[in-house]
Design a protein around this motif. Structure first.
Motif, PDB file in Angstrom:
ATOM      1  N   GLY A 238       0.827  -1.199   0.000  1.00 38.81           N
ATOM      2  CA  GLY A 238       0.000   0.000   0.000  1.00 38.81           C
ATOM      3  C   GLY A 238       0.862   1.250   0.000  1.00 38.81           C
ATOM      4  N   MET A 239       0.208   2.399   0.028  1.00 39.98           N
ATOM      5  CA  MET A 239       0.899   3.683   0.115  1.00 39.98           C
ATOM      6  C   MET A 239       0.765   4.194   1.549  1.00 39.98           C
ATOM      7  SD  MET A 239      -1.830   6.384  -1.520  1.00 39.98           S
ATOM      8  CE  MET A 239      -1.087   7.738  -0.607  1.00 39.98           C
ATOM      9  N   THR A 240       1.436   5.299   1.859  1.00 41.39           N
ATOM     10  CA  THR A 240       1.276   5.915   3.164  1.00 41.39           C
ATOM     11  C   THR A 240       1.451   7.416   3.034  1.00 41.39           C
ATOM     12  OG1 THR A 240       1.884   5.736   5.498  1.00 41.39           O
ATOM     13  CG2 THR A 240       3.702   5.752   3.914  1.00 41.39           C
ATOM     14  N   LEU A 241       1.132   8.136   4.090  1.00 44.64           N
ATOM     15  CA  LEU A 241       1.330   9.582   4.130  1.00 44.64           C
ATOM     16  C   LEU A 241       2.349   9.914   5.206  1.00 44.64           C
ATOM     17  CD1 LEU A 241      -2.313  10.987   3.775  1.00 44.64           C
ATOM     18  CD2 LEU A 241      -0.613  10.610   1.998  1.00 44.64           C
ATOM     19  N   LEU A 242       3.214  10.890   4.911  1.00 44.66           N
ATOM     20  CA  LEU A 242       4.294  11.261   5.814  1.00 44.66           C
ATOM     21  C   LEU A 242       4.211  12.745   6.170  1.00 44.66           C
ATOM     22  CD1 LEU A 242       7.266   9.647   3.821  1.00 44.66           C
ATOM     23  CD2 LEU A 242       5.825   8.535   5.541  1.00 44.66           C
ATOM     24  N   PRO A 243       4.628  13.111   7.376  1.00 45.01           N
ATOM     25  CA  PRO A 243       4.838  14.533   7.669  1.00 45.01           C
ATOM     26  C   PRO A 243       6.037  15.020   6.852  1.00 45.01           C
ATOM     27  CG  PRO A 243       4.757  13.205   9.689  1.00 45.01           C
ATOM     28  CD  PRO A 243       4.914  12.262   8.553  1.00 45.01           C
ATOM     29  N   TYR A 244       5.981  16.260   6.365  1.00 41.15           N
ATOM     30  CA  TYR A 244       6.999  16.762   5.437  1.00 41.15           C
ATOM     31  C   TYR A 244       8.424  16.602   5.958  1.00 41.15           C
ATOM     32  CZ  TYR A 244       9.802  19.941   2.634  1.00 41.15           C
ATOM     33  OH  TYR A 244      10.798  20.479   1.853  1.00 41.15           O
ATOM     34  N   LEU A 245       8.671  16.916   7.230  1.00 39.31           N
ATOM     35  CA  LEU A 245      10.035  16.857   7.745  1.00 39.31           C
ATOM     36  C   LEU A 245      10.621  15.447   7.698  1.00 39.31           C
ATOM     37  CD1 LEU A 245       9.915  19.333  10.789  1.00 39.31           C
ATOM     38  CD2 LEU A 245      10.823  19.723   8.483  1.00 39.31           C
ATOM     39  N   HIS A 246       9.763  14.421   7.753  1.00 36.53           N
ATOM     40  CA  HIS A 246      10.248  13.042   7.636  1.00 36.53           C
ATOM     41  C   HIS A 246      10.790  12.760   6.237  1.00 36.53           C
ATOM     42  CE1 HIS A 246       9.097  10.845  11.389  1.00 36.53           C
ATOM     43  NE2 HIS A 246       8.374  11.933  11.557  1.00 36.53           N
ATOM     44  N   THR A 247      10.303  13.487   5.237  1.00 37.57           N
ATOM     45  CA  THR A 247      10.740  13.218   3.864  1.00 37.57           C
ATOM     46  C   THR A 247      12.161  13.717   3.613  1.00 37.57           C
ATOM     47  OG1 THR A 247       9.916  15.312   2.921  1.00 37.57           O
ATOM     48  CG2 THR A 247       8.345  13.488   3.109  1.00 37.57           C
ATOM     49  N   LEU A 248      12.664  14.586   4.470  1.00 34.29           N
ATOM     50  CA  LEU A 248      14.003  15.142   4.269  1.00 34.29           C
ATOM     51  C   LEU A 248      15.082  14.088   4.482  1.00 34.29           C
ATOM     52  CD1 LEU A 248      13.612  18.617   6.038  1.00 34.29           C
ATOM     53  CD2 LEU A 248      13.190  18.012   3.639  1.00 34.29           C
ATOM     54  N   ASP A 249      14.732  13.004   5.183  1.00 28.64           N
ATOM     55  CA  ASP A 249      15.704  11.938   5.452  1.00 28.64           C
ATOM     56  C   ASP A 249      15.531  10.728   4.533  1.00 28.64           C
ATOM     57  OD1 ASP A 249      16.925  13.335   7.535  1.00 28.64           O
ATOM     58  OD2 ASP A 249      15.461  12.614   8.999  1.00 28.64           O
ATOM     59  N   ILE A 250      14.595  10.815   3.592  1.00 30.41           N
ATOM     60  CA  ILE A 250      14.378   9.708   2.661  1.00 30.41           C
ATOM     61  C   ILE A 250      15.595   9.549   1.740  1.00 30.41           C
ATOM     62  CG2 ILE A 250      12.994   8.911   0.699  1.00 30.41           C
ATOM     63  CD1 ILE A 250      11.459   8.583   3.201  1.00 30.41           C
ATOM     64  N   LYS A 251      16.042   8.319   1.563  1.00 32.97           N
ATOM     65  CA  LYS A 251      17.183   8.075   0.677  1.00 32.97           C
ATOM     66  C   LYS A 251      16.858   8.522  -0.745  1.00 32.97           C
ATOM     67  CE  LYS A 251      18.869   4.114   3.348  1.00 32.97           C
ATOM     68  NZ  LYS A 251      19.133   2.655   3.357  1.00 32.97           N
ATOM     69  N   GLU A 252      17.885   8.995  -1.435  1.00 36.47           N
ATOM     70  CA  GLU A 252      17.682   9.581  -2.769  1.00 36.47           C
ATOM     71  C   GLU A 252      17.001   8.607  -3.729  1.00 36.47           C
ATOM     72  OE1 GLU A 252      20.264  11.814  -6.292  1.00 36.47           O
ATOM     73  OE2 GLU A 252      21.219  11.248  -4.390  1.00 36.47           O
ATOM     74  N   LYS A 253      17.357   7.331  -3.672  1.00 35.59           N
ATOM     75  CA  LYS A 253      16.785   6.358  -4.609  1.00 35.59           C
ATOM     76  C   LYS A 253      15.297   6.109  -4.344  1.00 35.59           C
ATOM     77  CE  LYS A 253      18.088   2.204  -1.987  1.00 35.59           C
ATOM     78  NZ  LYS A 253      18.819   0.910  -2.040  1.00 35.59           N
ATOM     79  N   SER A 255      13.301   8.684  -3.162  1.00 37.29           N
ATOM     80  CA  SER A 255      12.616   9.976  -3.219  1.00 37.29           C
ATOM     81  C   SER A 255      11.652  10.073  -4.401  1.00 37.29           C
ATOM     82  CB  SER A 255      13.628  11.118  -3.284  1.00 37.29           C
ATOM     83  OG  SER A 255      14.424  11.025  -4.454  1.00 37.29           O
ATOM     84  N   VAL A 256      11.848   9.205  -5.425  1.00 37.38           N
ATOM     85  CA  VAL A 256      10.938   9.180  -6.565  1.00 37.38           C
ATOM     86  C   VAL A 256       9.535   8.765  -6.133  1.00 37.38           C
ATOM     87  CG1 VAL A 256      11.435   6.771  -7.177  1.00 37.38           C
ATOM     88  CG2 VAL A 256      10.670   8.372  -8.945  1.00 37.38           C
ATOM     89  N   ASN A 257       9.427   8.130  -4.957  1.00 33.27           N
ATOM     90  CA  ASN A 257       8.118   7.682  -4.453  1.00 33.27           C
ATOM     91  C   ASN A 257       7.365   8.777  -3.714  1.00 33.27           C
ATOM     92  OD1 ASN A 257       8.659   5.122  -5.458  1.00 33.27           O
ATOM     93  ND2 ASN A 257       9.526   4.397  -3.525  1.00 33.27           N
ATOM     94  N   LEU A 258       8.004   9.919  -3.511  1.00 32.40           N
ATOM     95  CA  LEU A 258       7.350  11.020  -2.806  1.00 32.40           C
ATOM     96  C   LEU A 258       6.499  11.840  -3.770  1.00 32.40           C
ATOM     97  CD1 LEU A 258      10.328  12.257  -0.595  1.00 32.40           C
ATOM     98  CD2 LEU A 258       8.396  10.831   0.130  1.00 32.40           C
TER      99      LEU A 258
END
Length: 312
Positions: A238-253, A255-258
Motif C-alpha cells: 500500500g501507500m502511506t502519508l508522511l509529515p513533510y520533515l520526515h521526507t528530508l531523510d528519505i534516501k535519494e533512490k 525519493s521518486v516515491n514522494l
C-alpha cells in the motif's frame, strides 16, 4: 500541615508504594511514613488504604490529593514568578513531544537552544497527545509540542509551524505516475496507517473522510512507526502519508516515491501547548522563537489546508 507533607502525599499517590515514593523524594521510608502519619493524625482522616496492594487512596484521600496538587503547584510557582520578574531564562523545564514530531524536530533545534540558553535544563519525554494532556493537567510537564488545534479549556496553544502531508507511493501503485495528487485520489483501503494513539493517524483518517463519507475505521495493516510504514509500502502493501520533515531523510533512490499534493496542501498545525496556569513563559517564548526560526528555513509551503488532529 506542611508543603513537604503534601509533596509526600502526591508521591505516594503516584507511586502507590511508600518505598518507591520515599526514593523519589530522596528521604528514607520511615521518614516519609512518619510525616504521612502526622498529617493523617492532624486531619483525623485516613488518606491511604495500606491494606491494598498496590496502596489505594480513600475517598477523602482522593479529594486531599486533588487539593494538594494545586497547593504544591502554586507553591512551586513562586520561584517562577521571581524568575519571570528578573527576566531569568533558566532552571528545569519539562517538555513532552509526540512520536511523529520528536525524531525530526528535536535534532533541528536542540543544539541551537541549549547553546543559546545554557541555564535551561530541558527534560524531554516522548509521549502521546493523551499522555501529554494528562501530565500537563497534573503539573508533571511544563509544555509540550503536539499537533494542534486541540481546543481544550485548560490548555493554551501557540502555533509553531505548519507541516504539509506528503504521499509515499511505491512504483507498483495506481497513483505512482501522477506528478501531484489530490486528497480525493486517496482510498483509505490501501493507505497504511499508524496504530491507535497517534494523532497523525487521526489526521490521515480525517483527510480521507473529508472526501469520502461513511468510512469504517477498519484497516488491515497498522504500525507504531513511520519507518515501518515506508518499508511495508516498499513491499507493495500500500501507500502511506508522511509529515513533510520526515521526507528530508528519505534516501535519494526512494525519493521518486514522494508525491506532493495539489494546493492547498493538506497539512498539520504543530504548536507548543501549556497549562493555562503555567508561569515559565520566558522559556516557552524562547523555545517558540528558536523552533520557529529553525523550521522556517526548512518548510517553504504557504498555501495549506489544516487537517484536524482530533477524531471527527
Amino acid at each position: 500541615m506542611t508543603i513537604t507533607q503534601l509533596q509526600y502525599v502526591l508521591a505516594i499517590a503516584e507511586q502507590k508504594n511508600f518505598t518507591k515514593a520515599a526514593e523519589k523524594c530522596f528521604v528514607t521510608q520511615p521518614t516519609l511514613s512518619t510525616q504521612i502519619q502526622k498529617l493523617e493524625d492532624e486531619l483525623d482522616v485516613i488518606i491511604f488504604n495500606r491494606n491494598k496492594k498496590p496502596i489505594e487512596l480513600t475517598e477523602v484521600g482522593k479529594k486531599i490529593v486533588d487539593q494538594a496538587r494545586n497547593i504544591v503547584s502554586e507553591a512551586e510557582r513562586i520561584q517562577d514568578i521571581v524568575d519571570q520578574q528578573k527576566g531569568f531564562i533558566g532552571g528545569e523545564f519539562r517538555l513532552g513531544i509526540i512520536p511523529t514530531i520528536m525524531p525530526t524536530l528535536l535534532p533541528m533545534f536542540l543544539n541551537n537552544f541549549i547553546h543559546k540558553y545554557p541555564k535551561v535544563k530541558l527534560k524531554i519525554e516522548e509521549l502521546t497527545t493523551e499522555e501529554i494532556i494528562d501530565r500537563l493537567n497534573e503539573g508533571h510537564l511544563d509544555a509540550a509540542i503536539v499537533a494542534t488545534p486541540l481546543a481544550i479549556e485548560s490548555i493554551k496553544e501557540r502555533v509553531l509551524y505548519y507541516e504539509p502531508f506528503v504521499a509515499y507511493i511505491p512504483q507498483n501503485h495506481r497513483l505512482h505516475q501522477k506528478d501531484k495528487i489530490k486528497a480525493s485520489d486517496l482510498d483509505i483501503e490501501d493507505v497504511l496507517l499508524l496504530e491507535d494513539g497517534h494523532c497523525f493517524r487521526e489526521g490521515v483518517i480525517n483527510l480521507c473522510k473529508s472526501f469520502k463519507k461513511n468510512i469504517e475505521n477498519k484497516f488491515q495493516i497498522e504500525s507504531g512507526s513511520i519507518e515501518t510504514l515506508i518499508k511495508l509500502s516498499n513491499e507493495g502493501l500500500g501507500m502511506t502519508l508522511l509529515p513533510y520533515l520526515h521526507t528530508l531523510d528519505i534516501k535519494e533512490k526512494l525519493s521518486v516515491n514522494l508525491k506532493h499534493f495539489e494546493e492547498p496542501t493538506p497539512a498539520r498545525e504543530v504548536g507548543i501547548i501549556y497549562h493555562k496556569s503555567e508561569l515559565k513563559m520566558q522559556i516557552i517564548e524562547a523555545l517558540e522563537k528558536v523552533i520557529s526560526g529553525v523550521v522556517r528555513g526548512a518548510i517553504a509551503f504557504q498555501n495549506v489546508k489544516i487537517i484536524s488532529p482530533t477524531a471527527q
